[in-house]
Design a protein around this motif. Structure first.
Motif, PDB file in Angstrom:
ATOM      1  N   LEU A 172      14.053   5.426  16.534  1.00  0.00           N
ATOM      2  CA  LEU A 172      14.555   4.572  15.451  1.00  0.00           C
ATOM      3  C   LEU A 172      13.594   4.558  14.267  1.00  0.00           C
ATOM      4  O   LEU A 172      12.385   4.741  14.431  1.00  0.00           O
ATOM      5  N   PRO A 173      14.124   4.311  13.061  1.00  0.00           N
ATOM      6  CA  PRO A 173      13.230   4.040  11.933  1.00  0.00           C
ATOM      7  C   PRO A 173      12.393   2.801  12.209  1.00  0.00           C
ATOM      8  O   PRO A 173      12.793   1.930  12.995  1.00  0.00           O
ATOM      9  N   LEU A 174      11.252   2.717  11.567  1.00  0.00           N
ATOM     10  CA  LEU A 174      10.350   1.592  11.816  1.00  0.00           C
ATOM     11  C   LEU A 174      11.018   0.258  11.535  1.00  0.00           C
ATOM     12  O   LEU A 174      10.829  -0.716  12.276  1.00  0.00           O
ATOM     13  N   ASN A 175      11.809   0.177  10.450  1.00  0.00           N
ATOM     14  CA  ASN A 175      12.438  -1.111  10.116  1.00  0.00           C
ATOM     15  C   ASN A 175      13.478  -1.515  11.161  1.00  0.00           C
ATOM     16  O   ASN A 175      13.568  -2.688  11.538  1.00  0.00           O
ATOM     17  N   GLU A 176      14.247  -0.555  11.660  1.00  0.00           N
ATOM     18  CA  GLU A 176      15.237  -0.887  12.678  1.00  0.00           C
ATOM     19  C   GLU A 176      14.556  -1.210  14.013  1.00  0.00           C
ATOM     20  O   GLU A 176      15.024  -2.068  14.765  1.00  0.00           O
ATOM     21  N   PHE A 232       0.813  -1.214   0.000  1.00  0.00           N
ATOM     22  CA  PHE A 232       0.000   0.000   0.000  1.00  0.00           C
ATOM     23  C   PHE A 232       0.852   1.272   0.000  1.00  0.00           C
ATOM     24  O   PHE A 232       0.552   2.238  -0.704  1.00  0.00           O
ATOM     25  N   CYS A 233       1.926   1.257   0.802  1.00  0.00           N
ATOM     26  CA  CYS A 233       2.687   2.489   1.047  1.00  0.00           C
ATOM     27  C   CYS A 233       4.072   2.504   0.411  1.00  0.00           C
ATOM     28  O   CYS A 233       4.708   3.567   0.361  1.00  0.00           O
ATOM     29  N   GLY A 234       4.551   1.355  -0.041  1.00  0.00           N
ATOM     30  CA  GLY A 234       5.905   1.283  -0.564  1.00  0.00           C
ATOM     31  C   GLY A 234       6.903   0.995   0.539  1.00  0.00           C
ATOM     32  O   GLY A 234       6.670   1.336   1.716  1.00  0.00           O
ATOM     33  N   PRO A 235       8.061   0.383   0.208  1.00  0.00           N
ATOM     34  CA  PRO A 235       9.058   0.041   1.233  1.00  0.00           C
ATOM     35  C   PRO A 235       9.613   1.254   1.968  1.00  0.00           C
ATOM     36  O   PRO A 235      10.058   1.136   3.108  1.00  0.00           O
ATOM     37  N   SER A 236       9.615   2.431   1.319  1.00  0.00           N
ATOM     38  CA  SER A 236      10.160   3.629   1.970  1.00  0.00           C
ATOM     39  C   SER A 236       9.362   4.016   3.216  1.00  0.00           C
ATOM     40  O   SER A 236       9.860   4.788   4.046  1.00  0.00           O
ATOM     41  N   PHE A 237       8.144   3.476   3.336  1.00  0.00           N
ATOM     42  CA  PHE A 237       7.336   3.745   4.529  1.00  0.00           C
ATOM     43  C   PHE A 237       8.092   3.365   5.789  1.00  0.00           C
ATOM     44  O   PHE A 237       7.981   4.043   6.832  1.00  0.00           O
ATOM     45  N   TRP A 238       8.893   2.304   5.731  1.00  0.00           N
ATOM     46  CA  TRP A 238       9.561   1.772   6.919  1.00  0.00           C
ATOM     47  C   TRP A 238      10.778   2.586   7.319  1.00  0.00           C
ATOM     48  O   TRP A 238      11.377   2.309   8.366  1.00  0.00           O
ATOM     49  N   ASP A 239      11.154   3.591   6.525  1.00  0.00           N
ATOM     50  CA  ASP A 239      12.257   4.467   6.912  1.00  0.00           C
ATOM     51  C   ASP A 239      11.789   5.589   7.837  1.00  0.00           C
ATOM     52  O   ASP A 239      12.610   6.340   8.364  1.00  0.00           O
ATOM     53  N   GLN A 240      10.495   5.749   8.024  1.00  0.00           N
ATOM     54  CA  GLN A 240       9.976   6.765   8.928  1.00  0.00           C
ATOM     55  C   GLN A 240      10.303   6.413  10.380  1.00  0.00           C
ATOM     56  O   GLN A 240      10.434   5.249  10.744  1.00  0.00           O
ATOM     57  N   ARG A 241      10.402   7.439  11.198  1.00  0.00           N
ATOM     58  CA  ARG A 241      10.753   7.243  12.597  1.00  0.00           C
ATOM     59  C   ARG A 241       9.554   6.731  13.395  1.00  0.00           C
ATOM     60  O   ARG A 241       8.420   7.170  13.186  1.00  0.00           O
ATOM     61  N   LEU A 242       9.834   5.817  14.306  1.00  0.00           N
ATOM     62  CA  LEU A 242       8.783   5.148  15.083  1.00  0.00           C
ATOM     63  C   LEU A 242       7.916   6.135  15.862  1.00  0.00           C
ATOM     64  O   LEU A 242       6.690   6.123  15.748  1.00  0.00           O
ATOM     65  N   PHE A 243       8.546   6.996  16.646  1.00  0.00           N
ATOM     66  CA  PHE A 243       7.778   7.898  17.495  1.00  0.00           C
ATOM     67  C   PHE A 243       7.137   9.031  16.694  1.00  0.00           C
ATOM     68  O   PHE A 243       6.162   9.634  17.149  1.00  0.00           O
ATOM     69  N   THR A 244       7.699   9.295  15.516  1.00  0.00           N
ATOM     70  CA  THR A 244       7.091  10.302  14.654  1.00  0.00           C
ATOM     71  C   THR A 244       5.796   9.769  14.051  1.00  0.00           C
ATOM     72  O   THR A 244       4.773  10.464  14.023  1.00  0.00           O
ATOM     73  N   VAL A 245       5.825   8.532  13.600  1.00  0.00           N
ATOM     74  CA  VAL A 245       4.639   7.919  13.004  1.00  0.00           C
ATOM     75  C   VAL A 245       3.550   7.737  14.054  1.00  0.00           C
ATOM     76  O   VAL A 245       2.366   7.976  13.790  1.00  0.00           O
ATOM     77  N   THR A 246       3.942   7.328  15.239  1.00  0.00           N
ATOM     78  CA  THR A 246       2.962   7.077  16.302  1.00  0.00           C
ATOM     79  C   THR A 246       2.591   8.347  17.071  1.00  0.00           C
ATOM     80  O   THR A 246       1.773   8.279  17.998  1.00  0.00           O
ATOM     81  N   ARG A 247       3.227   9.475  16.695  1.00  0.00           N
ATOM     82  CA  ARG A 247       2.951  10.787  17.323  1.00  0.00           C
ATOM     83  C   ARG A 247       3.233  10.781  18.829  1.00  0.00           C
ATOM     84  O   ARG A 247       2.511  11.402  19.615  1.00  0.00           O
ATOM     85  N   LEU A 248       4.278  10.058  19.206  1.00  0.00           N
ATOM     86  CA  LEU A 248       4.648   9.985  20.622  1.00  0.00           C
ATOM     87  C   LEU A 248       5.892  10.800  20.927  1.00  0.00           C
ATOM     88  O   LEU A 248       6.374  10.801  22.065  1.00  0.00           O
ATOM     89  N   GLN A 249       6.438  11.483  19.932  1.00  0.00           N
ATOM     90  CA  GLN A 249       7.720  12.161  20.118  1.00  0.00           C
ATOM     91  C   GLN A 249       7.665  13.336  21.091  1.00  0.00           C
ATOM     92  O   GLN A 249       8.702  13.803  21.569  1.00  0.00           O
ATOM     93  N   HIS A 250       6.458  13.808  21.405  1.00  0.00           N
ATOM     94  CA  HIS A 250       6.334  14.952  22.306  1.00  0.00           C
ATOM     95  C   HIS A 250       6.228  14.544  23.776  1.00  0.00           C
ATOM     96  O   HIS A 250       6.244  15.401  24.649  1.00  0.00           O
TER      97      HIS A 250
END
Length: 415
Positions: A225-229, A197-215
């Protein structure tokens, strides 16, 4: 010329499969589906045929990757990979493999063909599938040719080795509340679907950024970390838990049998030795840009490693079903040791490698390693199948049995 010692063949008749599956998903979701699915198969279809069909689907997935990305170019910041729709076929193929791998045992019981041959064949296909899915999953996660992919290979093979080592000592296959064959495979299926659906590059996004927990202040102290790592870290934690769980089960079994509880740990060393040889080969200092990981030699190297691992665990399973000593030595280690030593000559002696002095020579040597590993494993498979089928008077891919008169007959099924 056989593979199984003549004195151990009698133990084949004593073998009976024992397994425990504590997965909630397996019990309440998948098992009802598998119970229905197996009824669609005629009783004339051999269980091993179903198992082989599942592995064939995975090979088709693997070859589609090579077709659309022949040099495995999906490195971070590198070339484009296959079209996104390919990942949907991988998801379907892996789920199909899981389903077929699950119903082969049910088909064996329906046809009266349950026995050591099915155990050997099933685990052998699982061992091959393990490395193939590592390559495919690393591709879908956009890890590409990297040490993260190597780490994934080590963790996945270690989990499989632990399960086989545990089964050898306890006499039963134990799948906990979270296991690779059930939840692990379903997680990879979801990864394929997301990549579709999103392409493999989706997994390069940061975990807490995607989950909106970085604040969140507490979260800010953790590495984003990136999602894949992050998925790799999760896999490492899972491996640690499985190590403790497997040893706990083995320790309990040894206690009940009145056997030493520490000695089984020594039998984990063969995996450590095999993995260390491969890692030292890959980690060799680069000579004239002669780097396996970041070259098209990476996939054939992993495939050769996977075949050697399949040979190693295949002998472990054979020792289990024939009640023979645990196999601790594999002569293929000598070949891998030569490759690792040769590649590390610049670091050890300060001189160029003798065999792998150029990328061309390295490519030839890696492909020779793949061919040798394939031939050794193929010989093992053929000889073991011949030994078991000849002794038990059964066929591998048809529901037949040899009668007392020496005539092969298709089993007479009653409605």
């Amino acid at each position: 010329m056989g593979y199984v010692p003549q004195a151990s063949l009698e133990n084949l008749k004593k073998y009976s499969y024992k397994g425990v599956d504590k997965s909630v998903i397996s019990r309440y979701v998948l098992n009802p589906f598998w119970t229905w699915f197996v009824t669609l198969w005629p009783l004339t279809v051999a269980p091993n045929t179903i198992t082989l069909m599942g592995l064939t689907i995975v090979f088709i997935n693997f070859f589609t990757m090579l077709y659309y990305d022949p040099l495995y170019l999906t490195v971070k910041g590198g070339a484009e990979g296959p079209p996104n729709w390919i990942y949907f076929t991988w998801a379907f193929g892996l789920f199909a493999y899981q389903s077929l791998d699950a119903i082969d045992g049910k088909q064996a019981r329906r046809t009266g063909m349950a026995g050591p041959l099915g155990e050997m064949f099933d685990h052998g296909c699982d061992a091959l599938n393990t490395t193939l899915e590592v390559v495919l999953a690393a591709h879908a996660l956009n890890l590409g040719r990297s040490w993260w992919t190597v780490a994934s290979q080590i963790a996945t093979l270690a989990n499989f080795y632990l399960t086989t080592w545990e089964e050898y000592h306890t006499g039963q296959l134990y799948l906990g509340h979270f296991s690779g064959p059930v939840e692990g495979i379903l997680m990879i299926v979801v990864i394929y679907l997301i990549s579709g659906f999103c392409g493999p590059s989706f997994w390069d996004q940061r975990l807490f950024t995607v989950t909106r927990l970085q604040h969140i202040p507490a979260v800010q102290k953790l590495p984003n970390l990136p999602l894949n790592e992050a998925f790799m870290v999760f896999g490492a934690l899972g491996l640690g838990f499985n190590i403790l769980s497997s040893y706990s089960n083995v320790r309990f079994a040894m206690k009940l049998a009145g056997k030493p509880r520490i000695r089984p740990l020594v039998l984990l060393l063969p995996f450590v030795v095999a993995a260390s040889l491969q890692i030292s080969w890959l980690a060799a200092p680069t000579y004239h840009n002669n780097d396996i990981i970041h070259s098209p030699n990476f996939v054939p190297f992993l495939c050769a490693w996977g075949l050697q691992f399949a040979h190693q665990v295949g002998r472990m399973i054979l020792a289990h079903v024939t009640n023979t000593p645990f196999p601790c030595w594999d002569w293929l280690w000598v070949w891998s040791a030569v490759g690792a030593l040769d590649a590390n000559l610049p670091h050890i002696l300060g001189r160029p490698p003798v065999i792998q002095a150029s990328m061309k020579n390295t490519t030839i040597f890696v492909w020779l390693t793949l061919i040798l590993s394939f031939l050794v494993y193929a010989r093992f498979v053929i000889l073991v199948i011949n030994d078991i089928t000849n002794y038990l008077g059964i066929a591998c891919f048809t529901v037949r049995k040899k009668g007392e008169d020496g005539v092969w007959r298709t089993k007479d099924f009653k409605a």
